[in-house]
Write a protein that holds these residues in place. Structure first.
Motif, PDB file in Angstrom:
ATOM      1  N   VAL A 182       7.515   4.708   0.065  1.00  0.00           N
ATOM      2  CA  VAL A 182       7.035   3.536   0.794  1.00  0.00           C
ATOM      3  C   VAL A 182       7.821   2.309   0.347  1.00  0.00           C
ATOM      4  O   VAL A 182       7.870   1.997  -0.858  1.00  0.00           O
ATOM      5  N   LEU A 183       8.425   1.624   1.301  1.00  0.00           N
ATOM      6  CA  LEU A 183       9.217   0.425   1.015  1.00  0.00           C
ATOM      7  C   LEU A 183       8.497  -0.787   1.596  1.00  0.00           C
ATOM      8  O   LEU A 183       8.177  -0.805   2.784  1.00  0.00           O
ATOM      9  N   GLU A 184       8.262  -1.799   0.775  1.00  0.00           N
ATOM     10  CA  GLU A 184       7.546  -2.999   1.205  1.00  0.00           C
ATOM     11  C   GLU A 184       8.340  -4.236   0.811  1.00  0.00           C
ATOM     12  O   GLU A 184       8.691  -4.417  -0.357  1.00  0.00           O
ATOM     13  N   ARG A 185       8.622  -5.089   1.793  1.00  0.00           N
ATOM     14  CA  ARG A 185       9.412  -6.296   1.536  1.00  0.00           C
ATOM     15  C   ARG A 185       8.676  -7.286   0.637  1.00  0.00           C
ATOM     16  O   ARG A 185       9.294  -8.057  -0.097  1.00  0.00           O
ATOM     17  N   GLY A 186       7.342  -7.285   0.701  1.00  0.00           N
ATOM     18  CA  GLY A 186       6.546  -8.230  -0.072  1.00  0.00           C
ATOM     19  C   GLY A 186       6.173  -7.695  -1.444  1.00  0.00           C
ATOM     20  O   GLY A 186       6.703  -6.685  -1.919  1.00  0.00           O
ATOM     21  N   LYS A 187       5.234  -8.395  -2.063  1.00  0.00           N
ATOM     22  CA  LYS A 187       4.823  -8.061  -3.423  1.00  0.00           C
ATOM     23  C   LYS A 187       3.544  -7.237  -3.410  1.00  0.00           C
ATOM     24  O   LYS A 187       2.891  -7.077  -2.383  1.00  0.00           O
ATOM     25  N   ASP A 188       3.191  -6.718  -4.585  1.00  0.00           N
ATOM     26  CA  ASP A 188       1.926  -6.011  -4.712  1.00  0.00           C
ATOM     27  C   ASP A 188       0.773  -6.999  -4.527  1.00  0.00           C
ATOM     28  O   ASP A 188       0.963  -8.225  -4.593  1.00  0.00           O
ATOM     29  N   ALA A 189      -0.441  -6.477  -4.290  1.00  0.00           N
ATOM     30  CA  ALA A 189      -1.562  -7.334  -3.900  1.00  0.00           C
ATOM     31  C   ALA A 189      -1.893  -8.385  -4.954  1.00  0.00           C
ATOM     32  O   ALA A 189      -2.258  -9.522  -4.622  1.00  0.00           O
TER      33      ALA A 189
END
Length: 518
Positions: free
Chosen positions: A111-118
Motif C-alpha cells: 500500500v502506497l500513500e502520499r500522505g502521512k500516518d493518522a
C-alpha cells in the motif's frame, strides 16, 4: 425457542432491557418469566410524529439460553512464500479494504500513500485551520484513511447490492469501531474515533504480511505495451507487482493528469457542486423532533439529521454528507483554493448542523473547459470555483459566505451568523460567483426545502463556499468481468476516485470486490 421480533416502543424504553423483555413476551403470548434473554439486532427512531418512537429488532430466547454473542474478528493465515503482489495506490477505505481482502486471498498488498500516518497527519491540520496554509500531501483529504478519517464517519449506505455491507461493519468493529454500528440504522463512527480504527487496520495489514508506505507519492507508471507493471515514486523508486490497484480518491488530480498524459482511457461523468449550509442544531432538532418553542431535545435523542432532495430542470438539487452536531472544515489540497466539507465527532455535540447543498453537474455543463482540458473538463470546472472561493474569501482559508435569505434575493449580507468553520467566513455575493444555472436551481430548491423544514431558508441559515469534492468528475473505465481497465492489463481502477463508490462503505465494498477479482 429463539425468535427474531420487530417491536415499536416509546422513547423512554429505548435502552430498557426489562421493557424489551416485557414487550417481547406480550407479542409472543408467553409470560415474561419465560423470556430468558434478548439481544439488540437493529435500532432506529421514528420521528414522524410528535411522540418519537423507537423501532427495535430483537433476538429473543424463550425457555432456552440465548446463544453466545459472536464478537467480530479479523485474521488471516500466513502468506505463501510465492504469494503474488498487488501494488495498491491509496490508503483510504477502498485501498485498506482491498489490502485486507488481498491478504485473505493469499495476495501480498503493498500500500502506497502520499500522505502521512493518522497520528502525524493530525498535526498537519493545524496550519490549514489556524494559518490557512495547506500542506499539500497531508491534509483533510490526503493521508492514512483518506478523506474519511477526519469526517463524520457516516456508514449508512444504499449500496447493498454491491457486496456484504455487514462484513464491512464487522471488520471495522474488529479494529476498534463502536459495536453499535452493527445495530444502528444510520451508523457513524466519528472523526475522533476513526484514526484509531484505521491505525488498527494498518497493523492488521502489516501483521498479515503486507506493506504500508507513507509519504510515498506515485508520479509515474511503468507501462510495458498494454500492461501496467508498476509505479514510480517521487523519490524515483520503481515498485512493481502482479497488479496495480488505483484507489487514490477523487482529490488526487495529478493522477488523472498522469493517466491522460499516458493516453490511458478516461471518461467524463456527472458530479455535483454547491455550498455548505449551516443551521443552529437546536433549530434542526426542533423541526425534526416536533419540539415546542424553547423545548430542549431529550437526552435519549441524538442530534437530528435531515435529507432534502428535488430535481429542477433535469438537474438534482440535494443535501449531501449531512453532519448533525458537526463542524465545517477546510478540505483544500492546494494553496490557491478554498474547499469546504463537513465532519463531526462521535458525540455529535457541536451547536451547529451542516450539510452540503449541491446541484448535479452533467458532463455537457463543463464543455466550455473541454477545448483546453479535454476529458478533465470537470476537474477544471471544480478548480475554477475553488480558486474563485479563495479570491472571494480574501486570503488563507477564509470562505466566502452569505445568509440564505440574502442569497435568495441576490443581496450581499451585511454580516454573517456565527459558524463552526474555524478559519471564518467573509460576506460575499455567492449568487454572482457561482454559475447562473447552479444559482437558479439552488435558489428554487431552497424555497422548496423551506416548505418541508420551516425556517430552513431563514435568516440564521448560512451558506459557505464551495463544496466541490462530492465525487469525481472522471471515471476510469474497467471491464465488468475482470474489473481491469479495458485497454491496460494489470490496472484495476477502484473506489471513489475511479468513479465506482460514493462514501466509506461503498468504497470499502469496491476495494473488496477488486481484491476478489484479483
Amino acid at each position: 425457542m429463539i425468535e427474531t421480533l420487530d417491536l415499536i416502543l416509546p422513547l423512554d424504553a429505548s435502552e430498557d432491557e426489562v421493557a424489551w423483555k416485557a414487550a417481547a413476551a406480550k407479542k409472543l403470548g408467553v409470560p415474561a418469566s419465560r423470556v430468558t434473554g434478548v439481544r439488540l439486532l437493529k435500532h432506529s427512531l421514528d420521528a414522524r410524529q410528535r411522540a418519537v418512537k423507537v423501532q427495535l429488532r430483537l433476538e429473543v430466547a424463550v425457555d432456552v439460553p440465548l446463544p453466545a454473542e459472536i464478537v467480530p474478528t479479523w485474521s488471516t493465515p500466513p502468506l505463501p512464500a510465492n504469494a503474488r503482489t498487488a501494488v495498491i495506490v491509496g490508503c483510504g477505505p477502498a485501498g485498506m479494504f482491498a489490502a485486507l481482502h488481498c491478504l485473505e486471498r493469499g495476495i501480498k498488498p503493498i500500500v502506497l500513500e502520499r500522505g502521512k500516518d493518522a497520528s502525524a497527519r493530525r498535526f498537519d491540520l493545524a496550519p490549514i485551520l489556524r494559518q490557512g496554509v495547506v500542506i499539500e500531501d497531508s491534509n483533510y483529504c490526503f493521508g492514512e484513511g483518506g478523506a474519511g478519517t477526519f469526517s463524520d464517519g457516516k456508514l449508512y449506505t444504499r449500496a447493498t447490492k454491491r457486496g456484504p455491507v455487514a462484513r464491512v461493519y464487522e471488520i471495522l468493529v474488529a479494529h476498534g469501531a463502536p459495536q453499535r454500528i452493527l445495530t444502528d440504522a444510520h451508523p457513524h463512527i466519528g472523526s475522533n474515533l476513526l484514526p484509531n480504527v484505521v491505525k488498527a487496520m494498518r497493523a492488521s495489514i502489516l501483521e498479515g504480511g503486507g506493506e504500508v508506505r507513507f509519504q510515498t507519492k506515485v508520479v509515474d507508471f511503468i507501462v510495458d505495451g498494454d500492461c501496467l507493471r508498476g509505479v514510480i515514486t517521487a523519490e524515483g523508486e520503481e515498485i512493481t507487482g502482479d497488479a496495480v490497484v488505483l484507489a487514490t480518491g477523487h482529490s488526487a488530480r495529478d493522477i488523472y493528469r498522469l493517466l491522460a498524459e499516458k493516453k490511458i482511457l478516461l471518461e467524463r461523468k456527472p458530479f455535483a457542486v454547491g455550498v455548505r449550509i449551516e443551521h443552529p442544531q437546536p433549530f434542526i432538532d426542533a423541526q425534526q423532533y416536533h419540539l415546542k418553542k424553547d423545548e430542549e431535545r431529550p437526552d435519549l435523542l441524538p442530534a437530528a439529521r435531515y435529507a432534502v432532495a428535488t430535481k429542477i430542470d433535469d438537474r438534482g438539487v440535494h443535501s449531501f454528507c449531512m453532519c448533525p452536531g458537526g463542524f465545517i472544515v477546510p478540505a483544500s489540497t492546494e494553496n490557491d483554493e478554498v474547499v469546504v466539507n463537513g465532519m463531526s465527532l462521535a458525540r455529535r455535540d457541536s451547536p451547529f448542523a451542516n450539510s452540503g447543498l449541491v446541484v448535479t453537474v452533467e458532463p455537457e455543463d463543463t464543455d466550455s473547459f473541454s477545448k483546453e482540458h479535454g476529458v478533465l473538463s470537470g476537474i477544471a470546472f471544480q478548480k475554477a470555483l475553488e480558486v474563485a472561493a479563495k479570491q472571494a474569501g480574501g486570503g488563507g482559508q477564509v470562505a466566502p459566505g452569505q445568509r440564505v435569505a440574502d442569497f435568495l434575493v441576490n443581496k450581499v449580507s451585511a454580516d454573517l451568523p456565527k459558524t463552526s468553520y474555524f478559519p471564518g467566513g467573509k460576506s460575499s455575493p455567492l449568487h454572482e460567483i457561482l454559475p447562473k444555472g447552479i444559482v437558479r436551481r439552488m435558489q428554487t430548491g431552497l424555497k422548496l426545502f423551506d416548505r418541508k423544514i420551516r425556517g430552513y431558508a431563514g435568516q440564521e441559515a448560512l451558506l459557505l463556499g464551495f463544496e466541490t469534492r462530492t465525487s469525481s468528475p472522471v471515471r476510469i473505465p474497467r471491464r465488468d468481468d475482470t474489473l481491469e481497465h479495458p485497454e491496460v492489463r494489470g490496472l484495476y481502477p477502484c473506489g471513489e476516485g475511479a468513479g465506482y463508490a460514493g462514501g466509506i462503505v461503498s468504497a470499502a465494498l469496491d476495494g473488496m470486490r477488486v481484491a476478489e477479482a484479483l
